[in-house]
Design a protein around this motif. Structure first.
Motif, PDB file in Angstrom:
ATOM      1  N   ILE A 254      54.263  -8.848  59.982  1.00  0.00           N
ATOM      2  CA  ILE A 254      54.453 -10.048  59.165  1.00  0.00           C
ATOM      3  C   ILE A 254      53.398 -11.101  59.503  1.00  0.00           C
ATOM      4  N   SER A 255      53.224 -11.358  60.811  1.00  0.00           N
ATOM      5  CA  SER A 255      52.256 -12.379  61.209  1.00  0.00           C
ATOM      6  C   SER A 255      50.861 -12.027  60.708  1.00  0.00           C
ATOM      7  N   TYR A 256      50.506 -10.743  60.798  1.00  0.00           N
ATOM      8  CA  TYR A 256      49.175 -10.345  60.361  1.00  0.00           C
ATOM      9  C   TYR A 256      49.031 -10.478  58.852  1.00  0.00           C
ATOM     10  N   TYR A 257      50.071 -10.116  58.109  1.00  0.00           N
ATOM     11  CA  TYR A 257      50.018 -10.221  56.650  1.00  0.00           C
ATOM     12  C   TYR A 257      49.895 -11.685  56.220  1.00  0.00           C
ATOM     13  N   ILE A 258      50.650 -12.561  56.868  1.00  0.00           N
ATOM     14  CA  ILE A 258      50.553 -13.988  56.533  1.00  0.00           C
ATOM     15  C   ILE A 258      49.124 -14.484  56.776  1.00  0.00           C
ATOM     16  N   TYR A 259      48.576 -14.071  57.924  1.00  0.00           N
ATOM     17  CA  TYR A 259      47.190 -14.438  58.256  1.00  0.00           C
ATOM     18  C   TYR A 259      46.239 -13.999  57.152  1.00  0.00           C
ATOM     19  N   LYS A 260      46.438 -12.777  56.659  1.00  0.00           N
ATOM     20  CA  LYS A 260      45.559 -12.244  55.612  1.00  0.00           C
ATOM     21  C   LYS A 260      45.699 -13.028  54.309  1.00  0.00           C
ATOM     22  N   VAL A 261      46.945 -13.309  53.926  1.00  0.00           N
ATOM     23  CA  VAL A 261      47.164 -14.055  52.687  1.00  0.00           C
ATOM     24  C   VAL A 261      46.516 -15.430  52.792  1.00  0.00           C
ATOM     25  N   PHE A 262      46.549 -16.010  53.989  1.00  0.00           N
ATOM     26  CA  PHE A 262      45.948 -17.327  54.158  1.00  0.00           C
ATOM     27  C   PHE A 262      44.426 -17.251  54.195  1.00  0.00           C
ATOM     28  N   PHE A 263      43.871 -16.347  55.024  1.00  0.00           N
ATOM     29  CA  PHE A 263      42.427 -16.395  55.243  1.00  0.00           C
ATOM     30  C   PHE A 263      41.612 -15.502  54.332  1.00  0.00           C
TER      31      PHE A 263
ATOM     32  N   ALA B 119      53.141 -19.821  61.819  1.00  0.00           N
ATOM     33  CA  ALA B 119      53.751 -20.878  61.006  1.00  0.00           C
ATOM     34  C   ALA B 119      53.152 -22.237  61.325  1.00  0.00           C
ATOM     35  N   LEU B 120      52.711 -22.408  62.571  1.00  0.00           N
ATOM     36  CA  LEU B 120      52.131 -23.690  62.971  1.00  0.00           C
ATOM     37  C   LEU B 120      50.643 -23.762  62.695  1.00  0.00           C
ATOM     38  N   VAL B 121      49.976 -22.625  62.823  1.00  0.00           N
ATOM     39  CA  VAL B 121      48.511 -22.689  62.807  1.00  0.00           C
ATOM     40  C   VAL B 121      47.973 -22.991  61.406  1.00  0.00           C
ATOM     41  N   ILE B 122      48.694 -22.576  60.373  1.00  0.00           N
ATOM     42  CA  ILE B 122      48.214 -22.850  59.016  1.00  0.00           C
ATOM     43  C   ILE B 122      48.191 -24.359  58.716  1.00  0.00           C
ATOM     44  N   GLU B 208      45.767 -17.163  74.944  1.00  0.00           N
ATOM     45  CA  GLU B 208      46.094 -17.430  73.547  1.00  0.00           C
ATOM     46  C   GLU B 208      44.970 -16.993  72.618  1.00  0.00           C
ATOM     47  N   PHE B 209      45.362 -16.380  71.496  1.00  0.00           N
ATOM     48  CA  PHE B 209      44.336 -15.854  70.599  1.00  0.00           C
ATOM     49  C   PHE B 209      44.388 -16.429  69.180  1.00  0.00           C
ATOM     50  N   LEU B 210      45.575 -16.445  68.565  1.00  0.00           N
ATOM     51  CA  LEU B 210      45.642 -16.804  67.146  1.00  0.00           C
ATOM     52  C   LEU B 210      45.156 -18.229  66.850  1.00  0.00           C
ATOM     53  N   PHE B 211      45.654 -19.215  67.612  1.00  0.00           N
ATOM     54  CA  PHE B 211      45.183 -20.590  67.426  1.00  0.00           C
ATOM     55  C   PHE B 211      43.674 -20.661  67.625  1.00  0.00           C
ATOM     56  N   ALA B 212      43.217 -20.026  68.714  1.00  0.00           N
ATOM     57  CA  ALA B 212      41.801 -20.099  69.044  1.00  0.00           C
ATOM     58  C   ALA B 212      40.955 -19.444  67.958  1.00  0.00           C
ATOM     59  N   LEU B 213      41.440 -18.340  67.419  1.00  0.00           N
ATOM     60  CA  LEU B 213      40.691 -17.632  66.382  1.00  0.00           C
ATOM     61  C   LEU B 213      40.478 -18.528  65.161  1.00  0.00           C
ATOM     62  N   ILE B 214      41.515 -19.274  64.804  1.00  0.00           N
ATOM     63  CA  ILE B 214      41.470 -20.039  63.565  1.00  0.00           C
ATOM     64  C   ILE B 214      40.911 -21.441  63.757  1.00  0.00           C
ATOM     65  N   LEU B 215      41.139 -22.028  64.927  1.00  0.00           N
ATOM     66  CA  LEU B 215      40.770 -23.436  65.111  1.00  0.00           C
ATOM     67  C   LEU B 215      39.427 -23.637  65.806  1.00  0.00           C
ATOM     68  N   THR B 216      38.796 -22.562  66.312  1.00  0.00           N
ATOM     69  CA  THR B 216      37.511 -22.756  66.981  1.00  0.00           C
ATOM     70  C   THR B 216      36.372 -22.185  66.155  1.00  0.00           C
ATOM     71  N   GLY B 217      35.202 -22.704  66.404  1.00  0.00           N
ATOM     72  CA  GLY B 217      33.993 -22.192  65.758  1.00  0.00           C
ATOM     73  C   GLY B 217      32.929 -22.012  66.807  1.00  0.00           C
ATOM     74  N   ARG B 218      31.706 -22.158  66.412  1.00  0.00           N
ATOM     75  CA  ARG B 218      30.570 -21.947  67.294  1.00  0.00           C
ATOM     76  C   ARG B 218      30.648 -22.748  68.597  1.00  0.00           C
ATOM     77  N   ASN B 219      31.181 -23.967  68.526  1.00  0.00           N
ATOM     78  CA  ASN B 219      31.118 -24.863  69.686  1.00  0.00           C
ATOM     79  C   ASN B 219      32.223 -24.673  70.707  1.00  0.00           C
ATOM     80  N   THR B 220      33.356 -24.158  70.284  1.00  0.00           N
ATOM     81  CA  THR B 220      34.501 -24.191  71.191  1.00  0.00           C
ATOM     82  C   THR B 220      35.139 -22.828  71.402  1.00  0.00           C
TER      83      THR B 220
END
Lengths: 300, 273
Positions: A254-263, B119-122, B208-220
């Motif tokens: 689920i988490s991965y699918y949500i990620y895909k729909v978003f990104f 749910a939080l990261v979006i 931690e991976f998911l937050f970092a994957l989405i919230l970081t770019g080249r600098n962080t």
């Protein structure tokens, strides 16, 4: 004294101090948790696809679309399969190993424990990478060993049904340590006298296990199970690093699918609606955890 | 009877040895690959005896800026952990001593930590884009507070409750204010708890991976994000991936054993001690 009156019975200046002390943390949580969640809720009842511009009209269509989405159903099914499999396997293996470690005759107990606990807090991404290296079709050691002993060398991460099994195995490798640690702590804190009494009464090892160990350990096992279930329902990292949901969509959680729909689809509204549904499930599980914790009265 | 017992022990040891090996061998293999040169790393059937080299480590620091990623991880993990400790401990003390907002406030701290990160990261990503905190350390530290803060409050409540009120009362009779007794009596006594909460948060942030994957770019970019992209960029540069993995894991394993005494409590949200 009733719980609610404790605070109001405090001297005025203590009430003031008490309130002041929680203000920074409350503010922090409002800013980084509550506000984003409310914003997500707001977004989830609006049409909004990033590639098509700004936020659209207010309606509940995201929730209707999502509930009929076969891909969400697929990811939910995968998540449930993954969660049940890993929790059952980890509890069985973890409890078994904890029981063995609790045996006084084991001389190397501390060495075993030290080794068995190593994977526990390793970053999931590195766990996934290690296993990708080991399971690599041409360069991995595992398929080489299989070829030496004359067994078939499967494509672990690229075969539809096998890929999920592989993720399950890797998760068990990673997370069983948690169960061992928690259940062993439960076992070692059990009162010795009960066992001594049972031995005097002539109880067999099997009877001791069935009528003493198991019932006394049940609350701890339950807590560990629920904590692992909550975590497993959110599985994302391992899927990302091992299969990216593939082959096809056979390991999409689920988490991965949500990620895909978003990104990938950039559908902010729909992904937020799905995130809220997942949130609901997790809140229910957490509620269950609180009930269990209260009942066992082990929380401080 | 005695033979049966002995056989049981042999069986138990055998199972434990197999379990230990299945944990140890994958890690040893990665360590082995990290110190093998390019040719040996790729060789199947494997070469068992070779002269170790640090080339892979040199490479991830020279070709890729892994020292930057390491530093990013270190700064972000430490900052979030410290901020959470600072403001979280005050709230935990208040809830433990005065039952502030009991039980709603206390329970909200437990449920907040359970939130699915996706749910939080979006929403956080959308907000960070508007307030220009995407790809900033501040942004990721704020995001990490979303789980560090409730965790710290929740776990410290039980530590503070373990400190007898009489100790504080004695200090206050001797002329300490409430705040002074907090600083001079409560915090020092609760220090092991504070430390274990801080270190545990640090490990969570480091991993931690998911937050970092989405919230970081080249600098962080943090270590987990950096190594996950190392695989795709390079096809499979086995040696470099292994070296980076070793570098990322090492601090965590060391810290895990530093707070070993409190781990059960940390991991079960205080429900098992």
């Amino acid at each position: 004294m009733a719980k609610s009156s404790f605070f109001s019975n405090l001297p005025k200046h203590d009430q003031q101090t008490a309130r002041n002390l929680v203000v920074p943390a409350m503010l922090g949580i409002w800013v980084v948790v509550l506000f984003p969640l409310l914003y997500a809720l707001y977004v989830s009842v609006h049409d909004w696809i990033l590639s098509q511009g700004g936020i659209g009209s207010f309606n509940f269509s995201n929730y209707f679309t999502v509930l009929k989405d076969p891909l969400l159903l697929n990811s939910a099914k995968n998540t449930v399969v993954l969660t049940i499999s890993v929790v059952v396997l980890e509890i069985l293996i973890g409890f078994g190993l904890a029981l063995l470690l609790n045996n006084k005759g084991i001389r190397l107990r501390n060495i075993y424990l030290f080794i068995l606990l190593i994977p526990m807090l390793m970053p999931p991404i590195t766990v996934g990478l290690i296993w990708r290296l080991l399971l690599h079709p041409e360069l991995g050691i595992i398929n080489y060993v299989l070829s030496v002993i004359g067994l078939p060398q499967p494509l672990w991460l690229a075969t539809p049904n096998l890929a999920m099994l592989t993720i399950i195995i890797v998760d068990v490798w990673h997370e069983t340590a948690f169960i061992i640690l928690v259940l062993l702590a439960g076992l070692t804190s059990m009162p010795e006298e009960i066992y001594e009494a049972a031995i005097i009464d002539g109880a067999s090892s099997r009877q001791k296990f069935q009528f003493i160990t198991l019932p006394l350990m049940a609350p701890t096992i339950l807590v560990a199970t629920i904590i692992r279930m909550i975590a497993a329902l959110k599985t994302y990292d391992l899927v990302y690093i091992l299969t990216r949901g593939g082959p096809g969509i056979s390991t999409e959680t689920i988490s991965y699918y949500i990620y895909k729909v978003f990104f990938v689809a950039l559908d902010v509204g729909k992904s937020s609606a799905m995130a809220f549904l997942l949130l609901l499930v997790i809140i229910l599980m957490t509620f269950l955890l609180m009930k269990v914790m209260q009942k066992t009265e082990q929380n401080y | 009877m005695k033979i049966k017992k002995r056989l049981g022990l042999i069986l138990a040891n055998t199972i434990l040895i197999i379990a230990s090996l299945s944990v140890l061998l994958p890690i040893l293999w990665v360590i082995r690959t990290s110190i093998a040169n390019r040719l040996i790393a790729y060789k199947i059937p494997p070469v068992w005896i070779f002269t170790p080299t640090l080339d892979n480590f040199r490479m991830i620091f020279e070709t890729y800026p892994f020292q930057d990623y390491f530093l990013n991880s270190l700064i972000i993990s430490t900052a979030a952990s410290l901020v959470a400790l600072l403001i979280g401990s005050l709230a935990a003390y208040s809830i433990a001593r005065f039952r502030t907002g009991d039980p709603a406030l206390r329970l909200s701290m437990l449920s907040t930590q359970m939130l699915p990160p996706i749910a939080l990261v979006i929403p956080i990503f959308l907000i960070m884009n508007v307030i220009k905190l995407w790809d900033s350390m501040t942004g990721l530290v704020l995001a990490y507070l979303s789980f560090n803060l409730p965790y710290t409050v929740w776990i410290l409540i039980s530590f503070f409750q373990g400190i007898p009120v009489e100790m504080e009362e004695a200090a206050m009779i001797d002329g300490c204010s409430r705040f002074q007794s907090l600083i001079r009596i409560v915090f020092p006594v609760a220090l092991p708890g504070l430390l274990s909460a801080g270190v545990y948060n640090f490990i969570l942030n480091w991993n931690e991976f998911l937050f970092a994957l989405i919230l970081t770019g080249r600098n962080t970019r943090t270590l987990p994000v950096a190594i996950s992209s190392l695989w795709t960029q390079q096809g499979v540069n086995i040696g470099a991936v292994s070296a980076a993995t070793v570098i990322t894991i090492l601090p965590v394993i060391l810290l895990t054993f530093v707070i070993q005494k409190f781990l059960v409590r940390n991991l079960t949200f205080g429900s098992v001690k």
